[in-house]
Design an enzyme around this catalytic site. Structure first.
Site, PDB file in Angstrom:
ATOM      1  CE  LYS A 194      35.099  88.075 106.729  1.00 40.70           C
ATOM      2  NZ  LYS A 194      34.008  87.748 105.705  1.00 40.70           N
TER       3      LYS A 194
ATOM      4  CE1 TYR B  12      36.532  89.626 101.493  1.00 44.86           C
ATOM      5  CE2 TYR B  12      36.551  91.527 102.323  1.00 44.86           C
ATOM      6  CZ  TYR B  12      36.346  90.234 102.612  1.00 44.86           C
ATOM      7  OH  TYR B  12      36.370  89.415 103.638  1.00 44.86           O
TER       8      TYR B  12
ATOM      9  NE  ARG C  24      32.380  82.869 107.349  1.00 46.37           N
ATOM     10  CZ  ARG C  24      32.966  82.695 106.171  1.00 46.37           C
ATOM     11  NH1 ARG C  24      32.475  81.953 105.458  1.00 46.37           N
ATOM     12  NH2 ARG C  24      33.596  83.641 105.733  1.00 46.37           N
TER      13      ARG C  24
ATOM     14  CG  ASN D 244      31.024  85.976 106.917  1.00 48.84           C
ATOM     15  OD1 ASN D 244      31.972  86.717 107.185  1.00 48.84           O
ATOM     16  ND2 ASN D 244      30.647  85.438 105.557  1.00 48.84           N
TER      17      ASN D 244
ATOM     18  CG  HIS E 141      39.066  86.128 104.557  1.00 51.39           C
ATOM     19  ND1 HIS E 141      38.518  85.784 103.339  1.00 51.39           N
ATOM     20  CD2 HIS E 141      40.418  85.713 104.213  1.00 51.39           C
ATOM     21  CE1 HIS E 141      39.429  85.758 102.350  1.00 51.39           C
ATOM     22  NE2 HIS E 141      40.834  85.443 103.036  1.00 51.39           N
TER      23      HIS E 141
ATOM     24  CD  GLU F 165      43.484  85.903 100.817  1.00 53.05           C
ATOM     25  OE1 GLU F 165      43.216  84.830 101.575  1.00 53.05           O
ATOM     26  OE2 GLU F 165      42.320  86.194 100.054  1.00 53.05           O
TER      27      GLU F 165
HETATM   28  P1  DAT Z   1      33.812  83.581 101.929  1.00 48.00           P
HETATM   29  O1  DAT Z   1      34.013  84.544 102.843  1.00 48.00           O
HETATM   30  O2  DAT Z   1      33.223  82.379 102.386  1.00 48.00           O
HETATM   31  O3  DAT Z   1      34.998  83.103 101.089  1.00 48.00           O
HETATM   32  P2  DAT Z   1      33.179  84.992  99.612  1.00 48.00           P
HETATM   33  O4  DAT Z   1      34.760  85.138  99.141  1.00 48.00           O
HETATM   34  O5  DAT Z   1      32.146  84.687  98.579  1.00 48.00           O
HETATM   35  O6  DAT Z   1      32.887  84.035 100.889  1.00 48.00           O
HETATM   36  O7  DAT Z   1      32.805  86.476  99.993  1.00 48.00           O
HETATM   37  C1  DAT Z   1      33.515  87.397 100.738  1.00 48.00           C
HETATM   38  C2  DAT Z   1      32.398  88.075 102.031  1.00 48.00           C
HETATM   39  O8  DAT Z   1      31.775  88.981 101.274  1.00 48.00           O
HETATM   40  C3  DAT Z   1      31.767  87.104 102.804  1.00 48.00           C
HETATM   41  O9  DAT Z   1      32.488  86.439 103.727  1.00 48.00           O
HETATM   42  C4  DAT Z   1      30.749  87.997 103.340  1.00 48.00           C
HETATM   43  C5  DAT Z   1      30.530  88.916 102.195  1.00 48.00           C
HETATM   44  N1  DAT Z   1      29.338  88.673 101.194  1.00 48.00           N
HETATM   45  C6  DAT Z   1      29.325  87.452 100.466  1.00 48.00           C
HETATM   46  N2  DAT Z   1      28.198  87.302  99.800  1.00 48.00           N
HETATM   47  C7  DAT Z   1      27.407  88.288 100.268  1.00 48.00           C
HETATM   48  C8  DAT Z   1      26.005  88.516 100.201  1.00 48.00           C
HETATM   49  N3  DAT Z   1      25.179  88.037  99.380  1.00 48.00           N
HETATM   50  N4  DAT Z   1      25.663  89.807 100.853  1.00 48.00           N
HETATM   51  C9  DAT Z   1      26.551  90.714 101.493  1.00 48.00           C
HETATM   52  N5  DAT Z   1      27.838  90.318 101.851  1.00 48.00           N
HETATM   53  C10 DAT Z   1      28.060  89.207 101.299  1.00 48.00           C
HETATM   54 MG    MG Z   2      36.357  84.188  99.758  1.00 45.14          MG
END
Ligand code: DAT
Ligand code: MG
Length: 135
Positions: free
Chosen positions: A9, A49, A102, A112, A115, A126
């Site tokens: 990212k 997303y 992470r 974080n 991805h 993707e």
């Molecule tokens: P991952 O990236 O572990 O697959 P995800 O798909 O649930 O997680 O979420 C995508 C991204 O969105 C994640 O890497 C960071 C952001 N994100 C997730 N939960 C969040 C939150 N509570 N507050 C802010 N950003 C968040």
């Molecule tokens: Mg995800």
């Protein structure tokens, strides 16, 4: 399936972590199949997303992922989706184990570092969306 999509990212690219992150996947046993540094536009970010578009943080997420270049990768390896996610660590860095990307490099869930696809279907979609070919 033996392929997944991973992207460093904008925070990881800006901090100069691309090389170290690629090395972690290579050390685990993944092969780099395609890679490109690219700038996402808002529409690409919203598609990537889409599953989170009802979340309160969606706007910030799109702002963040379009804030600078990302380093997109197609990685090949056994049980690629699950193995890549174990290299990456838990979504919230507070819960990510030391030794994961992470866990070692991030403190904030909103930035974080990396991805990784969450399923074979997401990986296919993707890879197609980012590299625009049928791989
Ligand atoms: P991952 O990236 O572990 O697959 P995800 O798909 O649930 O997680 O979420 C995508 C991204 O969105 C994640 O890497 C960071 C952001 N994100 C997730 N939960 C969040 C939150 N509570 N507050 C802010 N950003 C968040
Ligand atoms: Mg995800």
């Amino acid at each position: 399936m033996n392929k997944t999509f991973v992207m460093v990212k904008p925070d990881g690219v800006a901090r100069g972590l691309v090389g170290r992150i690629v090395a972690r996947f290579e050390e685990k046993g993944f092969k780099l199949a395609q890679a490109q540094l690219m700038q996402l536009n808002r529409q690409q970010a919203e598609v990537h997303y889409e599953h989170l578009n009802e979340k309160p943080f969606f706007g910030e997420l799109v702002d963040f992922i379009t804030s600078g270049p990302v380093f997109a990768m197609e990685l090949h390896g056994t049980n690629a989706v699950k193995n890549a996610r174990s290299v990456i660590g838990a979504t919230n860095p507070v819960e990510a184990a030391a030794g994961t990307i992470r866990g070692d490099y991030a403190t904030d869930v909103a930035s974080n570092i990396v991805h990784g696809s969450d399923s074979d279907e997401s990986a296919e979609r993707e890879i197609r969306n980012f590299f625009n070919i049928n791989s």
